[in-house]
Design a protein around this motif. Structure first.
Motif, mmCIF file in Angstrom:
data_model
loop_
_atom_site.group_PDB
_atom_site.id
_atom_site.type_symbol
_atom_site.label_atom_id
_atom_site.label_comp_id
_atom_site.label_asym_id
_atom_site.label_seq_id
_atom_site.Cartn_x
_atom_site.Cartn_y
_atom_site.Cartn_z
ATOM 1 N N ARG A 146 35.998 19.376 -53.972
ATOM 2 C CA ARG A 146 35.539 20.316 -52.952
ATOM 3 C C ARG A 146 34.804 21.447 -53.660
ATOM 4 N NH1 ARG A 146 35.859 22.749 -47.935
ATOM 5 N NH2 ARG A 146 36.111 25.018 -47.952
ATOM 6 N N GLU A 151 33.933 18.891 -45.922
ATOM 7 C CA GLU A 151 35.082 19.684 -46.348
ATOM 8 C C GLU A 151 35.506 19.296 -47.748
ATOM 9 O OE1 GLU A 151 38.043 19.105 -43.366
ATOM 10 O OE2 GLU A 151 37.268 20.727 -42.105
ATOM 11 N N TYR A 152 35.427 18.024 -48.069
ATOM 12 C CA TYR A 152 35.750 17.553 -49.414
ATOM 13 C C TYR A 152 35.226 16.134 -49.580
ATOM 14 C CZ TYR A 152 39.707 15.348 -46.971
ATOM 15 O OH TYR A 152 40.477 14.623 -46.098
ATOM 16 N N ASN A 166 29.134 17.677 -51.266
ATOM 17 C CA ASN A 166 29.873 18.913 -51.527
ATOM 18 C C ASN A 166 29.408 20.053 -50.634
ATOM 19 O OD1 ASN A 166 31.906 19.255 -53.981
ATOM 20 N ND2 ASN A 166 30.479 17.624 -54.525
ATOM 21 N N TYR A 198 43.159 21.460 -48.673
ATOM 22 C CA TYR A 198 42.271 20.307 -48.543
ATOM 23 C C TYR A 198 42.765 19.144 -49.391
ATOM 24 C CZ TYR A 198 39.235 23.740 -46.356
ATOM 25 O OH TYR A 198 38.739 24.709 -45.534
ATOM 26 N N ARG A 246 41.736 25.403 -52.751
ATOM 27 C CA ARG A 246 41.481 24.042 -52.288
ATOM 28 C C ARG A 246 42.772 23.272 -52.014
ATOM 29 N NH1 ARG A 246 37.898 26.072 -55.691
ATOM 30 N NH2 ARG A 246 35.677 25.621 -55.444
#
Length: 334
Positions: free
Chosen positions: A62, A47-48, A43, A88, A85
């Motif tokens: 994320r 990025e995720y 995390n 993402y 988020r």
């Protein structure tokens, strides 16, 4: 996937359930009881995190916030478009399918969990897709009450229990008539997948987060846990923490029992005025309750530290859990 942060990896806290950890994979489904290895560090450095849970269900996280999505034959079913988020989440979906998001489910009206619904809807509108947005009556009514600027639900399902269909998948809404977290809190069961999406309900592989996942009322918390434990699921997404199993619930119940006992012992030995002793010029009885609550809670935390102190976030969240239990014991003493 390349990391996007300057993060120095740290030693992770031990598992609360002696989990079997496996490397994150967007292609290999988890086996029952398995969890994602190095989750805190992932995390902080990526990025995720994207994990395939079953053949069709995926777990996304994320910045320690998690959602669930299911890939159907024609589209994607997304549970909770997390605030800040959304882009993402859409990127993660594109990694595993070219199908659009055709249905969005809102678990409860907390902005941090559903705040990017507009981001997802706009992205889909740009390709000519207009997803269903499904919420419970309790969530829809709450949004009306507070004049929410969030995109309204296109379909409202009955409260507290209902069911809808997404392609061949049946999804059950399980709302809590007496909800601990917030008044419109609900969990969703992906029936055929045996996956429970239960945002802000538990924090698998961790002690309960701050105020038992920001609960508004501890009194109803354990009954809510019991309700969802009766459902037929193998994997749980609690919105935070790792991928969950029923073993995580066993840990929770033991933690709660130990917390309640520690609070009761502290309440029995600490006088209501003890915390305010030595306050110069005290001219308000308000100090008695606030200082007593703090003293009882921190005494309980000290008692729990030998057993739980090594676990994730103990020093930062346990005192707030203890404060909630203090108030519940004070207000609803048997």
């Amino acid at each position: 996937m390349a990391g996007n942060r300057d993060h120095v990896w740290v030693r992770e806290a031990p598992s609360t359930v002696d989990a079997e950890y496996v490397q994150e994979s967007a292609t290999v489904p988890l086996k029952p009881g398995q969890k994602i290895a190095h989750l805190f560090n992932l995390n902080e450095s990526q990025e995720y995190v994207l994990q395939r849970v079953t053949e069709r269900t995926y777990w996304f996280q994320r910045d320690h916030y998690a959602c669930t999505f299911y890939v159907g034959e024609d589209g994607v079913l997304l549970f909770d478009p997390l605030h800040e988020r959304g882009q993402y989440i859409l990127e993660a979906i594109k990694r595993v399918t070219d199908r659009p998001v055709t249905t969005i489910v809102l678990s409860h009206d907390h902005y941090d969990h559903i705040g990017d619904a507009d981001v997802v809807l706009q992205a889909m509108a740009e390709i000519g897709v207009h997803p269903r947005v499904i919420a419970s009556e309790a969530t829809a009514q709450k949004q009306l009450f507070r004049r929410s600027s969030q995109p309204p639900a296109t379909e409202v399902v009955a409260w507290p229990h209902s069911r809808f269909q997404f392609e061949d998948l049946h999804v059950e809404f399980h709302g809590f008539a007496r909800a601990a977290h917030t008044d419109d809190h609900s969990a969703q069961l992906l029936v055929e997948e045996k996956v429970l999406h239960a945002a802000d309900h538990t924090n698998p592989d961790e002690p309960p987060f701050w105020k038992f996942s920001a609960n508004e009322n501890f009194l109803y918390f354990e009954p809510n846990l019991r309700e969802t434990e009766e459902l037929d699921w193998v994997f749980e997404n609690g919105g935070h923490g790792n991928v969950g199993s029923h073993a995580d619930r066993d840990f929770y119940h033991q933690y709660i029992a130990d917390m309640v006992e520690a609070v009761r012992r502290a309440m029995d030995t600490i006088d209501f005025r003890d915390g305010a002793k030595g306050i110069e010029g005290l001219n308000s009885h308000t100090a008695y309750h606030t200082t007593w609550t703090d003293l009882v809670a921190r005494t309980a935390v000290d008692a729990l530290r030998p057993k739980y102190g090594q676990y994730y976030g103990f020093e930062y969240g346990t005192w707030s859990n203890a404060e909630q239990v203090v108030w519940a014991q004070f207000a609803y003493a048997k």
